[in-house]
Design a protein around this motif. Structure first.
Motif, PDB file in Angstrom:
ATOM      1  N   GLU A   1       0.830  -1.209   0.000  1.00  0.00           N
ATOM      2  CA  GLU A   1       0.000   0.000   0.000  1.00  0.00           C
ATOM      3  C   GLU A   1       0.860   1.252   0.000  1.00  0.00           C
ATOM      4  N   CYS A   2       1.806   1.320  -0.903  1.00  0.00           N
ATOM      5  CA  CYS A   2       2.743   2.443  -0.907  1.00  0.00           C
ATOM      6  C   CYS A   2       2.098   3.751  -1.342  1.00  0.00           C
ATOM      7  N   TYR A   3       0.844   3.704  -1.794  1.00  0.00           N
ATOM      8  CA  TYR A   3       0.181   4.930  -2.239  1.00  0.00           C
ATOM      9  C   TYR A   3      -0.788   5.478  -1.195  1.00  0.00           C
ATOM     10  N   SER A   4      -0.876   4.827  -0.017  1.00  0.00           N
ATOM     11  CA  SER A   4      -1.808   5.254   1.026  1.00  0.00           C
ATOM     12  C   SER A   4      -1.054   5.963   2.146  1.00  0.00           C
ATOM     13  N   SER A   5      -1.712   6.905   2.798  1.00  0.00           N
ATOM     14  CA  SER A   5      -1.059   7.716   3.827  1.00  0.00           C
ATOM     15  C   SER A   5      -1.357   7.200   5.228  1.00  0.00           C
ATOM     16  N   THR A   6      -0.575   7.670   6.189  1.00  0.00           N
ATOM     17  CA  THR A   6      -0.769   7.327   7.597  1.00  0.00           C
ATOM     18  C   THR A   6      -2.168   7.720   8.051  1.00  0.00           C
ATOM     19  N   ASP A   7      -2.570   8.945   7.755  1.00  0.00           N
ATOM     20  CA  ASP A   7      -3.886   9.428   8.184  1.00  0.00           C
ATOM     21  C   ASP A   7      -5.017   8.645   7.534  1.00  0.00           C
ATOM     22  N   GLU A   8      -4.812   8.213   6.278  1.00  0.00           N
ATOM     23  CA  GLU A   8      -5.845   7.426   5.598  1.00  0.00           C
ATOM     24  C   GLU A   8      -6.077   6.102   6.313  1.00  0.00           C
ATOM     25  N   PHE A   9      -4.981   5.434   6.686  1.00  0.00           N
ATOM     26  CA  PHE A   9      -5.111   4.167   7.420  1.00  0.00           C
ATOM     27  C   PHE A   9      -5.796   4.385   8.768  1.00  0.00           C
ATOM     28  N   ALA A  10      -5.412   5.447   9.481  1.00  0.00           N
ATOM     29  CA  ALA A  10      -6.018   5.728  10.789  1.00  0.00           C
ATOM     30  C   ALA A  10      -7.515   5.964  10.654  1.00  0.00           C
ATOM     31  N   TYR A  11      -7.911   6.654   9.597  1.00  0.00           N
ATOM     32  CA  TYR A  11      -9.336   6.935   9.354  1.00  0.00           C
ATOM     33  C   TYR A  11     -10.098   5.639   9.067  1.00  0.00           C
ATOM     34  N   ILE A  12      -9.505   4.804   8.207  1.00  0.00           N
ATOM     35  CA  ILE A  12     -10.154   3.529   7.850  1.00  0.00           C
ATOM     36  C   ILE A  12     -10.323   2.635   9.078  1.00  0.00           C
TER      37      ILE A  12
ATOM     38  N   GLU B   1      19.428   1.555  -7.965  1.00  0.00           N
ATOM     39  CA  GLU B   1      19.428   2.798  -7.200  1.00  0.00           C
ATOM     40  C   GLU B   1      18.783   2.581  -5.835  1.00  0.00           C
ATOM     41  N   LEU B   2      19.216   3.373  -4.839  1.00  0.00           N
ATOM     42  CA  LEU B   2      18.588   3.358  -3.522  1.00  0.00           C
ATOM     43  C   LEU B   2      17.513   4.436  -3.470  1.00  0.00           C
ATOM     44  N   TYR B   3      16.432   4.157  -2.716  1.00  0.00           N
ATOM     45  CA  TYR B   3      15.305   5.077  -2.634  1.00  0.00           C
ATOM     46  C   TYR B   3      14.993   5.381  -1.172  1.00  0.00           C
ATOM     47  N   ASP B   4      14.541   6.602  -0.914  1.00  0.00           N
ATOM     48  CA  ASP B   4      14.208   6.993   0.450  1.00  0.00           C
ATOM     49  C   ASP B   4      12.925   6.340   0.937  1.00  0.00           C
ATOM     50  N   ASP B   5      12.014   6.013   0.021  1.00  0.00           N
ATOM     51  CA  ASP B   5      10.689   5.523   0.407  1.00  0.00           C
ATOM     52  C   ASP B   5      10.433   4.073   0.009  1.00  0.00           C
ATOM     53  N   TRP B   6      11.500   3.325  -0.286  1.00  0.00           N
ATOM     54  CA  TRP B   6      11.310   1.922  -0.692  1.00  0.00           C
ATOM     55  C   TRP B   6      12.587   1.143  -0.435  1.00  0.00           C
ATOM     56  N   ASP B   7      12.449  -0.064   0.157  1.00  0.00           N
ATOM     57  CA  ASP B   7      13.603  -0.912   0.445  1.00  0.00           C
ATOM     58  C   ASP B   7      14.005  -1.685  -0.800  1.00  0.00           C
TER      59      ASP B   7
ATOM     60  N   PRO C   1      10.944  -1.780  -8.282  1.00  0.00           N
ATOM     61  CA  PRO C   1      10.843  -0.447  -7.690  1.00  0.00           C
ATOM     62  C   PRO C   1       9.498   0.203  -8.032  1.00  0.00           C
ATOM     63  N   PRO C   2       8.860   0.881  -7.082  1.00  0.00           N
ATOM     64  CA  PRO C   2       7.600   1.577  -7.378  1.00  0.00           C
ATOM     65  C   PRO C   2       7.722   2.546  -8.549  1.00  0.00           C
ATOM     66  N   VAL C   3       8.902   3.140  -8.729  1.00  0.00           N
ATOM     67  CA  VAL C   3       9.073   4.073  -9.856  1.00  0.00           C
ATOM     68  C   VAL C   3       8.972   3.331 -11.187  1.00  0.00           C
ATOM     69  N   PHE C   4       9.315   2.040 -11.188  1.00  0.00           N
ATOM     70  CA  PHE C   4       9.161   1.222 -12.394  1.00  0.00           C
ATOM     71  C   PHE C   4       7.705   0.807 -12.586  1.00  0.00           C
ATOM     72  N   VAL C   5       7.057   0.433 -11.490  1.00  0.00           N
ATOM     73  CA  VAL C   5       5.651   0.000 -11.572  1.00  0.00           C
ATOM     74  C   VAL C   5       4.746   1.167 -11.938  1.00  0.00           C
ATOM     75  N   ALA C   6       5.007   2.322 -11.345  1.00  0.00           N
ATOM     76  CA  ALA C   6       4.247   3.554 -11.639  1.00  0.00           C
ATOM     77  C   ALA C   6       2.747   3.346 -11.499  1.00  0.00           C
ATOM     78  N   GLY C   7       2.349   2.576 -10.492  1.00  0.00           N
ATOM     79  CA  GLY C   7       0.931   2.409 -10.205  1.00  0.00           C
ATOM     80  C   GLY C   7       0.192   1.437 -11.096  1.00  0.00           C
ATOM     81  N   ASN C   8       0.881   0.770 -12.016  1.00  0.00           N
ATOM     82  CA  ASN C   8       0.209  -0.132 -12.951  1.00  0.00           C
ATOM     83  C   ASN C   8       1.034  -1.414 -13.097  1.00  0.00           C
TER      84      ASN C   8
END
Length: 289
Positions: free
Chosen positions: A1-12, A135-141, A105-112
Motif C-alpha cells: 500500500e505504498c500509495y496510502s497515507s498514515t492518516d488514511e489508514f487511521a481513518y479507515i 538505485e537506492l530510494y528513500d521511500d522503498w527498500d 521499484p515503485p518508480v518502475f511499476v508507476a501504479g500499474n
C-alpha cells in the motif's frame, strides 16, 4: 500500500478502535525504513484508538542488523509505557517469503503492475528495470542492493522455465513477465541474533506465516515453524523452556486475539489438545526440501 497515507489508514481503522479490536499488520518497510515504519503503525494505532500487533517483526538488510531492531523495540516500549497495547509476532527463520514482484521499484511499476509486467518482456523494459533496481530510494527498500540477488531463492514457478540469462536481473524480468508476477521467492534477509532478540521479548508471539504457494518447495515455515521452535529454541539453544514456548503458541496468542475458550487447558474450554513426545517431535522442512 505504498500509495496510502498514515492518516488514511487511521481513518479507515477508526471502527476497529471503537469496537475494541486489534489491527494485525505488516509495516511499510522492513529494511532501511523499518524504524520509521514501526513508528508509523504505532501512530496509526494511536490515532485509531486500537490495539496493535506488528506482524513478522524483523530487521532486513545486512547493514541494519544488530541495531535497528533495538531502536524499534525502544519505540514500542515507549508506546507501551504510555498505555498503548502494542505487541509483535515473529517466525523462527532467517528467510522471508514473498513474490518476486516485491523486487520491482515503485518508480518502475508507476501504479500499474499489469503494464509493468508487460514492459519486462521487452529489451527496453529489462534495461529500465536494471537501471531503476540499481538505485537506492528513500521511500522503498531495494533488496536488489541491500540484500543482493545471491540471497534471493526462487521457491516456486508456475510453468517450466529456461536458463542461460546474462544476469540475475534479466532472469527476474523474464520470470515476472512470463509468469504474470506469480513467481515465489525466499529472501535470506535476517540475522539470527535479531530474531533471538525478538523471541525473548515478553510480548512476542510465535507464528508460522504460512504462504500456500503452488510449489513443492514452499518456505519451510509452512510445515516446520512450531516444531522448529521446540527443537532449536527449547531443546538445543535454551531460548525458552518448553512451557514458555507452548504458551507463546497457544494461550498467549489466543488471549491476544480474544479467542474465548481456546489456548489453555481449563474446564469448559474447547478440547484442542495435541499429545506429543518432545524427544521425537521435530521439524523436517528445509529451504531446499
Amino acid at each position: 500500500e505504498c500509495y496510502s497515507s498514515t492518516d488514511e489508514f487511521a481513518y479507515i481503522l477508526e471502527p476497529v478502535g471503537r469496537w475494541g479490536g486489534v489491527i494485525t499488520t505488516h509495516i511499510r518497510g522492513e529494511g532501511d525504513s523499518m524504524v520509521e515504519s514501526v513508528r508509523e503503525v504505532i501512530e496509526i494505532a494511536r490515532k485509531a484508538g486500537c490495539a496493535l500487533e506488528i506482524s513478522h517483526f524483523k530487521s532486513c538488510g545486512m547493514k541494519n542488523w544488530g541495531k535497528d531492531i533495538h531502536t524499534a523495540i525502544a519505540d514500542i516500549e515507549a508506546a507501551r509505557a504510555q498505555g498503548m497495547d502494542v505487541t509483535v509476532d515473529f517466525y523462527p527463520y532467517e528467510g522471508g517469503s514473498t513474490a518476486l514482484t516485491t523486487m520491482l521499484p515503485p518508480v518502475f511499476v508507476a501504479g500499474n503492475m499489469t503494464r509493468a509486467l508487460e514492459k519486462l518482456g521487452t529489451p527496453e523494459g529489462v534495461e529500465e528495470f536494471r537501471r531503476t533496481s540499481s538505485e537506492l530510494y528513500d521511500d522503498w527498500d531495494n533488496f536488489c542492493i541491500t540484500l543482493g540477488w545471491d540471497r534471493i531463492i526462487i521457491s516456486g514457478v508456475v510453468r517450466p522455465e529456461k536458463f542461460g540469462f546474462e544476469d540475475a536481473t534479466a532472469l527476474a524480468a523474464y520470470l515476472m513477465h512470463s509468469e504474470d508476477g506469480k513467481t515465489a521467492i525466499i529472501n535470506m534477509s535476517m540475522s539470527q541474533d535479531d530474531i533471538d532478540t525478538v523471541a525473548r521479548l515478553p510480548w512476542s508471539n510465535i507464528i508460522s506465516d504460512a504462504i500456500y504457494a503452488k510449489t513443492d518447495t514452499p518456505h519451510p515455515r509452512m510445515f516446520g515453524a512450531f516444531p522448529k521452535v521446540l527443537r532449536e529454541y527449547v531443546a538445543e539453544r535454551g531460548i525458552y523452556t518448553l512451557q514458555e514456548a507452548i504458551r507463546r503458541m497457544t494461550s498467549q496468542p489466543a488471549a491476544r486475539m480474544g479467542l474465548v475458550g481456546r489456548g489453555s487447558l481449563q474446564k469448559g474450554n474447547y478440547a484442542d489438545i495435541l499429545v506429543f513426545d518432545p524427544a521425537k517431535f521435530t521439524d523436517h522442512a528445509t529451504f531446499p526440501n
